[in-house]
Design a protein around this motif. Structure first.
Motif, PDB file in Angstrom:
ATOM      1  N   LEU A   1       0.836  -1.192   0.000  1.00  0.00           N
ATOM      2  CA  LEU A   1       0.000   0.000   0.000  1.00  0.00           C
ATOM      3  C   LEU A   1       0.871   1.242   0.000  1.00  0.00           C
ATOM      4  CD1 LEU A   1      -1.431   0.665   3.571  1.00  0.00           C
ATOM      5  CD2 LEU A   1       0.435  -0.943   3.103  1.00  0.00           C
ATOM      6  N   SER A   2       0.248   2.389  -0.201  1.00  0.00           N
ATOM      7  CA  SER A   2       0.999   3.638  -0.180  1.00  0.00           C
ATOM      8  C   SER A   2       1.265   4.036   1.268  1.00  0.00           C
ATOM      9  CB  SER A   2       0.219   4.748  -0.875  1.00  0.00           C
ATOM     10  OG  SER A   2      -0.890   5.136  -0.085  1.00  0.00           O
ATOM     11  N   PRO A   3       2.399   4.682   1.538  1.00  0.00           N
ATOM     12  CA  PRO A   3       2.682   5.152   2.900  1.00  0.00           C
ATOM     13  C   PRO A   3       1.594   6.093   3.427  1.00  0.00           C
ATOM     14  CG  PRO A   3       4.630   5.349   1.509  1.00  0.00           C
ATOM     15  CD  PRO A   3       3.494   4.999   0.607  1.00  0.00           C
ATOM     16  N   ALA A   4       1.043   6.916   2.528  1.00  0.00           N
ATOM     17  CA  ALA A   4       0.013   7.871   2.958  1.00  0.00           C
ATOM     18  C   ALA A   4      -1.224   7.149   3.462  1.00  0.00           C
ATOM     19  CB  ALA A   4      -0.346   8.807   1.808  1.00  0.00           C
ATOM     20  N   LEU A   5      -1.616   6.070   2.771  1.00  0.00           N
ATOM     21  CA  LEU A   5      -2.789   5.313   3.218  1.00  0.00           C
ATOM     22  C   LEU A   5      -2.510   4.642   4.552  1.00  0.00           C
ATOM     23  CD1 LEU A   5      -5.653   4.338   2.592  1.00  0.00           C
ATOM     24  CD2 LEU A   5      -4.636   2.349   1.441  1.00  0.00           C
ATOM     25  N   ALA A   6      -1.310   4.127   4.737  1.00  0.00           N
ATOM     26  CA  ALA A   6      -0.955   3.493   6.006  1.00  0.00           C
ATOM     27  C   ALA A   6      -1.041   4.488   7.153  1.00  0.00           C
ATOM     28  CB  ALA A   6       0.449   2.896   5.922  1.00  0.00           C
ATOM     29  N   GLU A   7      -0.680   5.722   6.898  1.00  0.00           N
ATOM     30  CA  GLU A   7      -0.684   6.734   7.948  1.00  0.00           C
ATOM     31  C   GLU A   7      -2.097   7.119   8.378  1.00  0.00           C
ATOM     32  OE1 GLU A   7       1.689   8.052   9.868  1.00  0.00           O
ATOM     33  OE2 GLU A   7       2.902   6.458   8.936  1.00  0.00           O
TER      34      GLU A   7
ATOM     35  N   ALA B   1      -3.087   1.080  -5.767  1.00  0.00           N
ATOM     36  CA  ALA B   1      -2.442   1.133  -4.450  1.00  0.00           C
ATOM     37  C   ALA B   1      -1.557   2.369  -4.324  1.00  0.00           C
ATOM     38  CB  ALA B   1      -1.631  -0.145  -4.220  1.00  0.00           C
ATOM     39  N   ILE B   2      -0.806   2.688  -5.356  1.00  0.00           N
ATOM     40  CA  ILE B   2       0.058   3.874  -5.340  1.00  0.00           C
ATOM     41  C   ILE B   2      -0.779   5.134  -5.170  1.00  0.00           C
ATOM     42  CG2 ILE B   2       1.561   5.307  -6.786  1.00  0.00           C
ATOM     43  CD1 ILE B   2       2.684   2.677  -7.956  1.00  0.00           C
ATOM     44  N   ALA B   3      -1.968   5.142  -5.755  1.00  0.00           N
ATOM     45  CA  ALA B   3      -2.863   6.297  -5.651  1.00  0.00           C
ATOM     46  C   ALA B   3      -3.572   6.377  -4.306  1.00  0.00           C
ATOM     47  CB  ALA B   3      -3.897   6.256  -6.773  1.00  0.00           C
ATOM     48  N   GLY B   4      -3.314   5.399  -3.420  1.00  0.00           N
ATOM     49  CA  GLY B   4      -3.899   5.427  -2.086  1.00  0.00           C
ATOM     50  C   GLY B   4      -5.333   4.941  -2.021  1.00  0.00           C
ATOM     51  N   GLN B   5      -5.755   4.188  -3.036  1.00  0.00           N
ATOM     52  CA  GLN B   5      -7.142   3.738  -3.088  1.00  0.00           C
ATOM     53  C   GLN B   5      -7.387   2.427  -2.340  1.00  0.00           C
ATOM     54  OE1 GLN B   5      -8.414   3.627  -7.169  1.00  0.00           O
ATOM     55  NE2 GLN B   5      -7.844   5.750  -7.551  1.00  0.00           N
ATOM     56  N   GLY B   6      -6.329   1.792  -1.862  1.00  0.00           N
ATOM     57  CA  GLY B   6      -6.503   0.556  -1.120  1.00  0.00           C
ATOM     58  C   GLY B   6      -5.214  -0.220  -1.006  1.00  0.00           C
ATOM     59  N   VAL B   7      -5.309  -1.380  -0.350  1.00  0.00           N
ATOM     60  CA  VAL B   7      -4.171  -2.290  -0.200  1.00  0.00           C
ATOM     61  C   VAL B   7      -4.281  -3.343  -1.295  1.00  0.00           C
ATOM     62  CG1 VAL B   7      -2.872  -3.763   1.372  1.00  0.00           C
ATOM     63  CG2 VAL B   7      -4.348  -1.942   2.293  1.00  0.00           C
ATOM     64  N   ALA B   8      -3.222  -3.562  -2.048  1.00  0.00           N
ATOM     65  CA  ALA B   8      -3.231  -4.539  -3.130  1.00  0.00           C
ATOM     66  C   ALA B   8      -2.356  -5.733  -2.771  1.00  0.00           C
ATOM     67  CB  ALA B   8      -2.747  -3.907  -4.427  1.00  0.00           C
ATOM     68  N   ILE B   9      -2.716  -6.894  -3.297  1.00  0.00           N
ATOM     69  CA  ILE B   9      -1.911  -8.105  -3.091  1.00  0.00           C
ATOM     70  C   ILE B   9      -1.073  -8.289  -4.356  1.00  0.00           C
ATOM     71  CG2 ILE B   9      -3.751  -9.665  -3.894  1.00  0.00           C
ATOM     72  CD1 ILE B   9      -1.875 -10.728  -0.893  1.00  0.00           C
TER      73      ILE B   9
ATOM     74  N   THR C   1      10.504  -1.084  -8.333  1.00  0.00           N
ATOM     75  CA  THR C   1      10.729   0.355  -8.487  1.00  0.00           C
ATOM     76  C   THR C   1       9.854   1.148  -7.531  1.00  0.00           C
ATOM     77  OG1 THR C   1      11.341   0.089 -10.818  1.00  0.00           O
ATOM     78  CG2 THR C   1      10.639   2.287 -10.102  1.00  0.00           C
ATOM     79  N   ALA C   2       8.579   0.783  -7.438  1.00  0.00           N
ATOM     80  CA  ALA C   2       7.655   1.489  -6.540  1.00  0.00           C
ATOM     81  C   ALA C   2       8.077   1.333  -5.086  1.00  0.00           C
ATOM     82  CB  ALA C   2       6.229   0.979  -6.738  1.00  0.00           C
ATOM     83  N   LEU C   3       8.612   0.164  -4.730  1.00  0.00           N
ATOM     84  CA  LEU C   3       9.083  -0.063  -3.362  1.00  0.00           C
ATOM     85  C   LEU C   3      10.354   0.739  -3.093  1.00  0.00           C
ATOM     86  CD1 LEU C   3       8.469  -3.915  -3.117  1.00  0.00           C
ATOM     87  CD2 LEU C   3       7.305  -2.163  -1.759  1.00  0.00           C
ATOM     88  N   ASP C   4      11.261   0.739  -4.071  1.00  0.00           N
ATOM     89  CA  ASP C   4      12.538   1.450  -3.895  1.00  0.00           C
ATOM     90  C   ASP C   4      12.336   2.964  -3.792  1.00  0.00           C
ATOM     91  OD1 ASP C   4      13.875  -0.941  -3.973  1.00  0.00           O
ATOM     92  OD2 ASP C   4      14.551  -0.743  -6.056  1.00  0.00           O
ATOM     93  N   THR C   5      11.342   3.492  -4.497  1.00  0.00           N
ATOM     94  CA  THR C   5      11.110   4.938  -4.493  1.00  0.00           C
ATOM     95  C   THR C   5      10.145   5.376  -3.393  1.00  0.00           C
ATOM     96  OG1 THR C   5       9.322   4.685  -6.120  1.00  0.00           O
ATOM     97  CG2 THR C   5      11.544   5.139  -6.968  1.00  0.00           C
ATOM     98  N   GLY C   6       9.600   4.418  -2.641  1.00  0.00           N
ATOM     99  CA  GLY C   6       8.707   4.756  -1.545  1.00  0.00           C
ATOM    100  C   GLY C   6       7.269   5.000  -1.956  1.00  0.00           C
ATOM    101  N   GLN C   7       6.938   4.710  -3.207  1.00  0.00           N
ATOM    102  CA  GLN C   7       5.547   4.851  -3.624  1.00  0.00           C
ATOM    103  C   GLN C   7       4.660   3.789  -2.971  1.00  0.00           C
ATOM    104  OE1 GLN C   7       6.587   4.769  -7.964  1.00  0.00           O
ATOM    105  NE2 GLN C   7       5.178   6.508  -8.052  1.00  0.00           N
ATOM    106  N   LEU C   8       5.257   2.635  -2.733  1.00  0.00           N
ATOM    107  CA  LEU C   8       4.575   1.538  -2.052  1.00  0.00           C
ATOM    108  C   LEU C   8       5.429   1.064  -0.894  1.00  0.00           C
ATOM    109  CD1 LEU C   8       3.280  -0.710  -4.993  1.00  0.00           C
ATOM    110  CD2 LEU C   8       1.895   0.777  -3.526  1.00  0.00           C
TER     111      LEU C   8
END
Length: 301
Positions: free
Chosen positions: A161-167, A223-231, A239-246
């Motif tokens: 998920l996105s860090p923003a959604l987790a927060e 998930a990157i857009a903060g719309q939910g948690v994806a499996i 790339t998304a994990l390395d850049t902090g998008q997910l």
């Protein structure tokens, strides 16, 4: 209305026989019997109303009509082979096309400037273009019987998920926290497998919204857009994990034993230069990423 054109099988047999001046050698090249080649040539002669070969003891010769036709047919086949050899058509699962090929293909093209590459992505409800492509990268879609298949990436998965959604819930400290957030494609069977492995065997998915993206590339974007948690499969989200998008909140990763991404092609093209170059390049990219490579290919049952 019946076509007056001769069948392609007869033209192929004639093209090979006219080059070798031998029905036997033509049969060996085409994987046919000598009798089958002879029959196809006879069928072509009957269709055209022309004698194309003079049959002599232990050898054949082209007639004048045969020589004229041979020069045209051989030239046409060579032109077709040349055009085909210069273009590589890849039918690819959307996730592999978007999250893997799109970011790397330029390197393959730089290494092989004589090859024009065309990617045909296929969506969740479509089938790969098995018979209109040179190679196919498929997931959960078995190649035709007898095709050669190389396992590329195994279907591992875990929530992201996105860090923003987790927060929005103060972070995730345990798997139960996931149920405080919307799940992208909650009815994907991977969710039940993962929650069961996490010890949460009583999760009720029936009341959750039914959305079916059918593609990890699309689910990751949500998930990157903060719309939910994806499996998702971690490898395709590097790339998304390395850049902090997910973020991947938990170490637990599960495996779907019967699911993998495969590179496949028909056995008749296994020695094709362009397929060999593409296969070796894909394997080289996987090796750079530290991914395990299968020791041998498998033939689709």
């Amino acid at each position: 209305m019946q076509s007056s054109l001769p069948p392609l099988s007869s033209i192929r047999a004639f093209e090979a026989a006219s080059r070798h001046l031998s029905f036997t050698k033509a049969a060996d090249e085409l994987g046919m019997t000598q009798a089958a080649v002879s029959y196809q040539i006879k069928l072509l002669e009957e269709t055209l109303g022309l004698t194309l070969f003079i049959r002599k003891t232990r050898r054949i010769e082209l007639t004048e009509h045969g020589a004229q036709l041979s020069s045209k047919v051989v030239e046409a086949f060579e032109d077709l082979k040349g055009q085909n050899a210069a273009q590589l058509v890849v039918s690819s699962n959307t996730t592999f096309a978007v999250n893997w090929l799109a970011n790397r293909l330029v390197h393959f093209q730089m290494q092989n400037p004589d090859l024009a590459v065309r990617i045909i992505p296929y969506g969740p409800n479509a089938r790969p273009e098995f018979f209109n492509s040179d190679v196919v990268v498929s997931a959960c879609k078995a190649p035709p019987k007898g095709w050669i298949a190389h396992e590329l990436v195994r279907a591992d998965f875990t929530p992201m998920l996105s860090p923003a959604l987790a927060e929005t819930i103060g972070g995730l400290t345990c798997p139960e926290d996931l149920l405080k957030l919307p799940l992208v494609d909650a009815h994907d069977p991977w969710w039940k497998i993962w929650f069961d492995a996490a010890g949460m065997t009583e999760v009720d998915f029936s009341a959750m919204p039914r959305t079916r993206m059918g593609s990890q590339a699309l689910e990751a974007n949500r998930a990157i857009a903060g719309q939910g948690v994806a499996i998702l499969t971690p490898y395709f989200c590097k790339t998304a994990l390395d850049t902090g998008q997910l973020i991947q909140p938990f170490d637990l990763t599960c495996r779907a034993d019967s699911e993998s991404w495969y590179l496949s092609y028909p056995p008749t093209t296994r020695t094709s230069r362009k397929i060999r170059l593409f296969r070796e390049w894909v394997y080289g990219e996987l090796e750079k990423d530290g991914m395990p490579l299968p020791s041998q290919s498998v033939v689709s049952a």
